[in-house]
Design an enzyme around this catalytic site. Structure first.
Site, PDB file in Angstrom:
ATOM      1  CG  ASN A   8      44.835  57.252  29.101  1.00 36.31           C
ATOM      2  OD1 ASN A   8      44.716  56.830  27.959  1.00 36.31           O
ATOM      3  ND2 ASN A   8      44.716  56.465  30.160  1.00 36.31           N
ATOM      4  CB  SER A  11      44.794  50.909  30.559  1.00 35.01           C
ATOM      5  OG  SER A  11      45.701  51.758  31.209  1.00 35.01           O
ATOM      6  CE1 TYR A  66      62.909  53.536  26.521  1.00 37.28           C
ATOM      7  CE2 TYR A  66      61.691  51.870  27.748  1.00 37.28           C
ATOM      8  CZ  TYR A  66      62.520  52.991  27.729  1.00 37.28           C
ATOM      9  OH  TYR A  66      62.947  53.545  28.907  1.00 37.28           O
ATOM     10  CG  ASP A  88      47.254  46.536  35.639  1.00 37.32           C
ATOM     11  OD1 ASP A  88      46.629  47.169  36.509  1.00 37.32           O
ATOM     12  OD2 ASP A  88      47.202  46.823  34.429  1.00 37.32           O
ATOM     13  CG  HIS A  91      44.188  49.409  35.778  1.00 36.10           C
ATOM     14  ND1 HIS A  91      45.230  48.976  34.998  1.00 36.10           N
ATOM     15  CD2 HIS A  91      43.654  50.483  35.131  1.00 36.10           C
ATOM     16  CE1 HIS A  91      45.332  49.754  33.926  1.00 36.10           C
ATOM     17  NE2 HIS A  91      44.384  50.675  33.977  1.00 36.10           N
ATOM     18  CB  VAL A 148      57.811  48.496  23.343  1.00 39.96           C
ATOM     19  CG1 VAL A 148      56.524  48.475  24.171  1.00 39.96           C
ATOM     20  CG2 VAL A 148      58.991  48.017  24.185  1.00 39.96           C
ATOM     21  CG  ASP A 195      33.164  36.144  32.885  1.00 37.73           C
ATOM     22  OD1 ASP A 195      33.091  35.158  32.144  1.00 37.73           O
ATOM     23  OD2 ASP A 195      32.347  37.085  32.833  1.00 37.73           O
ATOM     24  CG  ASN A 242      31.486  31.134  31.405  1.00 37.62           C
ATOM     25  OD1 ASN A 242      30.920  32.131  30.940  1.00 37.62           O
ATOM     26  ND2 ASN A 242      32.046  31.134  32.609  1.00 37.62           N
TER      27      ASN A 242
END
Length: 300
Positions: free
Chosen positions: A179, A240, A191, A55, A88, A194, A64, A101
């Protein structure tokens, strides 16, 4: 604080304006997508799972992600940093493994190591050579899963070859359908072997901008609360973000069961994913929802 109860009509979604009023430093929020999947139902663990997030990079300093082992590789320019200035990739990491946490938000799996592979620049652009280089680096690191929350519109033999090499090594690849309404599923999601992911909202309606075609599963991808660099939080839409939810689910399977890591592992994972899939749309498989959405201990 959980944002949901037991029925889909009860899931509460937030806007970016609304989250500005929340205190993430002292209260923990469970995004609706995490509640929907109900990932806490799978508790037994054997091992940590190595996930490559291909990415824009990951902000490993986010509160976090504290304690999450994160290594970095810049496939665009190995001599440069791998900082996530776009946000992203950090968003993907938050969905997969934000800390449970007592503050911030929770992610799906707590049993992961993140290998952040920067293949998208600060404007979200990438090229084929970086994608292939990123996959090859992930193979060398012997990762368990590659999350690819992006894709290209046309098939390419170099990309296909790298993907097939990874699959032959027993690496599970999970990719966004895209999208692009009116267009076919992008690559590498299109594919064979995948895992291709489409997006739904909290009422299980399909994301209206999703590409159609080879879809394997649907997952939360609308009004998704997750991380942003510099200890920030934001709400996003798109396949995504649905992809990262499926990656988190697969991580939970891999950490709680023993799988043989070979070219057939994806078949076993798909069998297990089908066991928790909730049929949506037309009965059985369809090109909008695929095999359905993923829910541990299916709720109504």
């Amino acid at each position: 604080m959980k944002f949901s109860r037991e029925t889909k009509e009860s899931f509460t979604v937030l806007t970016n304006e609304e989250i500005e009023q929340l205190d993430f430093t002292s209260t923990q929020y469970e995004p609706w997508g995490i509640s929907y999947i109900n990932s806490h139902s799978l508790k037994q663990t054997y091992k940590n799972v190595k996930i490559a997030i291909m990415d824009s990079g990951v902000d490993s300093t986010h509160r976090d992600l504290e304690g999450v082992y994160i290594s970095h590789y810049n496939a665009i320019d190995s001599t440069n940093d791998a900082i996530d200035r776009l946000g992203h990739g950090t968003a993907m990491a938050g969905i997969i493994t934000a800390n449970d946490n007592g503050k911030g938000i929770t992610g799906i799996s707590s049993n992961v190591e993140i290998l952040s592979i920067k293949v998208l620049d600060d404007k979200g652009k990438g090229d084929l050579s970086s994608f292939v280089s990123g996959i090859e680096w992930a193979i060398k690191q012997d990762v368990d899963v590659i999350n690819m929350s992006f894709g290209i519109k046309r098939d390419d033999p170099l990309l296909k070859g790298a993907v097939e090499k990874a699959i032959d090594k027993g690496i599970i690849i999970i990719a966004a359908a895209g999208n692009n309404p009116g267009m076919s599923t992008q690559f590498p999601a299109a594919y064979e072997n995948v895992i291709s992911v489409s997006a739904i909202d909290h009422l299980e309606n399909p994301y209206p901008y999703v590409s159609l075609g080879k879809i394997d599963y649907s997952a939360p991808g609308v009004n998704i609360l997750t991380l942003q660099p510099n200890n920030e939080y934001r709400v996003f839409n798109g396949t995504s973000f649905a992809t990262a939810h499926v990656t988190g689910v697969v991580a939970n399977f891999l950490s709680s069961s023993e799988y043989v890591k070979d070219e057939k592992i994806v078949e076993h994972i798909i069998k297990d994913l089908n066991s928790i899939s909730k049929d949506l749309g037309e009965s059985g498989y369809d090109p909008i929802y695929g095999n359905g959405s993923l829910i541990f201990d299916k709720h109504s």
